[in-house]
Design a protein around this motif. Structure first.
Motif, PDB file in Angstrom:
ATOM      1  N   VAL A 249      -1.700   0.085  -7.680  1.00 16.92           N
ATOM      2  CA  VAL A 249      -1.491  -0.575  -8.991  1.00 16.92           C
ATOM      3  C   VAL A 249      -0.987  -1.961  -8.826  1.00 16.92           C
ATOM      4  O   VAL A 249      -1.571  -2.782  -9.517  1.00 16.92           O
ATOM      5  CB  VAL A 249      -0.160   0.369  -9.660  1.00 16.92           C
ATOM      6  N   LEU A 250      -0.158  -2.411  -7.877  1.00 11.51           N
ATOM      7  CA  LEU A 250       0.280  -3.563  -7.614  1.00 11.51           C
ATOM      8  C   LEU A 250      -0.954  -4.570  -7.172  1.00 11.51           C
ATOM      9  O   LEU A 250      -0.975  -5.640  -7.310  1.00 11.51           O
ATOM     10  CB  LEU A 250       1.499  -3.688  -6.557  1.00 11.51           C
TER      11      LEU A 250
ATOM     12  N   LEU B  20      -2.882  -5.511  -9.792  1.00 11.67           N
ATOM     13  CA  LEU B  20      -2.295  -6.572 -10.647  1.00 11.67           C
ATOM     14  C   LEU B  20      -2.191  -7.758  -9.852  1.00 11.67           C
ATOM     15  O   LEU B  20      -2.680  -9.162 -10.640  1.00 11.67           O
ATOM     16  CB  LEU B  20      -0.851  -6.067 -10.848  1.00 11.67           C
ATOM     17  N   SER B  21      -2.017  -7.849  -8.491  1.00 10.06           N
ATOM     18  CA  SER B  21      -2.294  -8.936  -8.046  1.00 10.06           C
ATOM     19  C   SER B  21      -3.753  -9.616  -8.053  1.00 10.06           C
ATOM     20  O   SER B  21      -3.998 -10.894  -8.147  1.00 10.06           O
ATOM     21  CB  SER B  21      -2.048  -8.661  -6.379  1.00 10.06           C
ATOM     22  N   ILE B  22      -4.662  -8.681  -7.815  1.00  9.16           N
ATOM     23  CA  ILE B  22      -6.112  -9.185  -8.161  1.00  9.16           C
ATOM     24  C   ILE B  22      -6.422  -9.727  -9.309  1.00  9.16           C
ATOM     25  O   ILE B  22      -7.284 -11.010  -9.593  1.00  9.16           O
ATOM     26  CB  ILE B  22      -7.107  -8.104  -7.779  1.00  9.16           C
ATOM     27  N   ILE B  23      -5.986  -9.111 -10.493  1.00 17.40           N
ATOM     28  CA  ILE B  23      -6.061  -9.411 -11.805  1.00 17.40           C
ATOM     29  C   ILE B  23      -5.264 -11.070 -11.991  1.00 17.40           C
ATOM     30  O   ILE B  23      -6.095 -11.945 -12.662  1.00 17.40           O
ATOM     31  CB  ILE B  23      -5.244  -8.689 -12.774  1.00 17.40           C
ATOM     32  N   GLY B  24      -4.056 -11.195 -11.243  1.00 17.47           N
ATOM     33  CA  GLY B  24      -3.534 -12.501 -11.243  1.00 17.47           C
ATOM     34  C   GLY B  24      -4.201 -13.703 -10.684  1.00 17.47           C
ATOM     35  O   GLY B  24      -4.346 -14.662 -11.176  1.00 17.47           O
TER      36      GLY B  24
ATOM     37  N   LEU C 141       1.165  -9.377  -4.016  1.00 11.85           N
ATOM     38  CA  LEU C 141       0.464  -9.252  -2.590  1.00 11.85           C
ATOM     39  C   LEU C 141       1.406  -8.938  -1.578  1.00 11.85           C
ATOM     40  O   LEU C 141       1.125  -8.045  -0.547  1.00 11.85           O
ATOM     41  CB  LEU C 141      -0.815 -10.221  -2.439  1.00 11.85           C
ATOM     42  N   SER C 142       2.249  -9.698  -1.392  1.00 12.03           N
ATOM     43  CA  SER C 142       3.314  -9.693  -0.382  1.00 12.03           C
ATOM     44  C   SER C 142       4.230  -8.196  -0.367  1.00 12.03           C
ATOM     45  O   SER C 142       4.267  -7.645   0.657  1.00 12.03           O
ATOM     46  CB  SER C 142       4.437 -10.691  -0.423  1.00 12.03           C
ATOM     47  N   ILE C 143       4.201  -7.548  -1.595  1.00 15.12           N
ATOM     48  CA  ILE C 143       4.956  -6.320  -1.942  1.00 15.12           C
ATOM     49  C   ILE C 143       4.025  -5.390  -1.317  1.00 15.12           C
ATOM     50  O   ILE C 143       4.121  -4.371  -0.955  1.00 15.12           O
ATOM     51  CB  ILE C 143       5.388  -6.290  -3.233  1.00 15.12           C
TER      52      ILE C 143
ATOM     53  N   LEU D   6       4.354  -2.288   1.387  1.00 17.55           N
ATOM     54  CA  LEU D   6       4.268  -0.892   0.811  1.00 17.55           C
ATOM     55  C   LEU D   6       3.161  -0.214   1.914  1.00 17.55           C
ATOM     56  O   LEU D   6       3.329   0.688   2.371  1.00 17.55           O
ATOM     57  CB  LEU D   6       4.020  -0.628  -0.629  1.00 17.55           C
ATOM     58  N   GLN D   7       2.068  -1.040   2.247  1.00 19.68           N
ATOM     59  CA  GLN D   7       1.157  -0.550   2.945  1.00 19.68           C
ATOM     60  C   GLN D   7       1.749  -0.168   4.599  1.00 19.68           C
ATOM     61  O   GLN D   7       1.455   0.607   5.053  1.00 19.68           O
ATOM     62  CB  GLN D   7      -0.071  -1.615   3.220  1.00 19.68           C
TER      63      GLN D   7
END
Length: 281
Positions: free
Chosen positions: A19-20, A23-27, A47-49, A53-54
């Motif tokens: 999900v994050l 959202l990063s790609i959309i940004g 993207l840093s988050i 998480l990865q």
């Protein structure tokens, strides 16, 4: 019971990461269309988050399997996507090419999505013990890092071709300026390929040594081995064209973009026919 909870926690982390990432790609896409610096900054922190998480997910897998989780196609895709995110953050820190992160993570998101929907493979305990050795882990890791370098090199060449086309059509705008200079987009693929070629060559040498020691029916004519040597030959030709013949610009960018197709064939198609990487089928 603890195992179930661990699986649920990992699934939650993975779903939240997807999900994050989206959202990063959309940004980054909003920034690409509107030159929106706030959207770019927000996407970068997301993207840093995602990277954190990865990394947490990856470490949890290491603890769960008690090995480096890169032995199956699904695990390899996740590691490949993690490498792309890592490289994009590092490159963004040292080379300010705004749209590079956007294009890189479109590819990374596709890999992570394929991993999400791919069937989950399990390596048996006996096979895992047979396969896992320092030599094999280094071989696979170096191969994936080289794939990551070739992926970023491909993205820079695509950006070069886009900017070259925009300049030829005299489309002067802020978006064009944020692609970076043509000289930079021409230089960075060369630098990345200089890293990728020796890494892949060393990876192949280690892989051949390991196979000679561990695989009774090892053959140099295995699909994966042959296609890997073709990848090295194609990218070595790129380096030769650049250094010895002084080729640059659009022709070299097109060569580099086409070379990445060989990498994709090497990774996805040859794996279906390999006898050497028998745990990858």
């Amino acid at each position: 019971m603890p195992g179930r909870w661990a699986d649920k926690e990992m699934n939650l982390i993975y779903d939240f990461t997807i999900v994050l990432y989206a959202l990063s790609i959309i940004g980054y896409f909003i920034d690409f269309l509107q030159n929106n610096r706030k959207a770019n900054k927000f996407a970068f922190w997301l993207l840093s988050i995602v990277w954190v998480l990865q990394s947490v997910f990856f470490v949890m897998r290491i603890v769960e399997y008690n090995r480096f989780p890169i032995l199956t196609p699904s695990e390899g895709l996740f590691f490949y996507a993690w490498i792309l995110v890592t490289f994009s953050l590092i490159m963004n820190r040292f080379f300010r090419v705004d749209f590079f992160v956007f294009f890189t993570n479109l590819l990374g998101f596709m890999l992570l999505s394929i991993h999400l929907f791919a069937p989950s493979e399990q390596v048996s305990e006996v096979l895992s013990q047979q396969l896992v050795s320092e030599l094999l882990i280094i071989h696979i890791t170096m191969a994936f890092v080289s794939y990551g370098a070739f992926s970023l090199s491909f993205i820079f060449s695509v950006m070069y071709l886009i900017q070259h086309s925009m300049l030829k059509r005299k489309k002067w705008n802020k978006r064009l300026q944020r692609f970076g200079s043509l000289s930079q987009l021409d230089r960075l693929p060369f630098m990345l390929n200089m890293v990728g070629v020796p890494l892949l060559l060393l990876s192949l040498i280690l892989g051949v040594i390991w196979a000679h020691l561990k695989v009774p029916d090892f053959s140099f004519f295995d699909a994966k081995v042959v296609s890997s040597f073709i990848v090295i030959a194609v990218y070595s030709t790129f380096l030769y064209q650049k250094t010895a013949r002084g080729l640059q610009g659009k022709a070299l960018a097109q060569w580099n973009a086409a070379a990445f197709l060989i990498v994709l064939i090497n990774y996805f198609l040859s794996s279906a026919f390999t006898e050497f990487h028998f745990w990858y089928r």
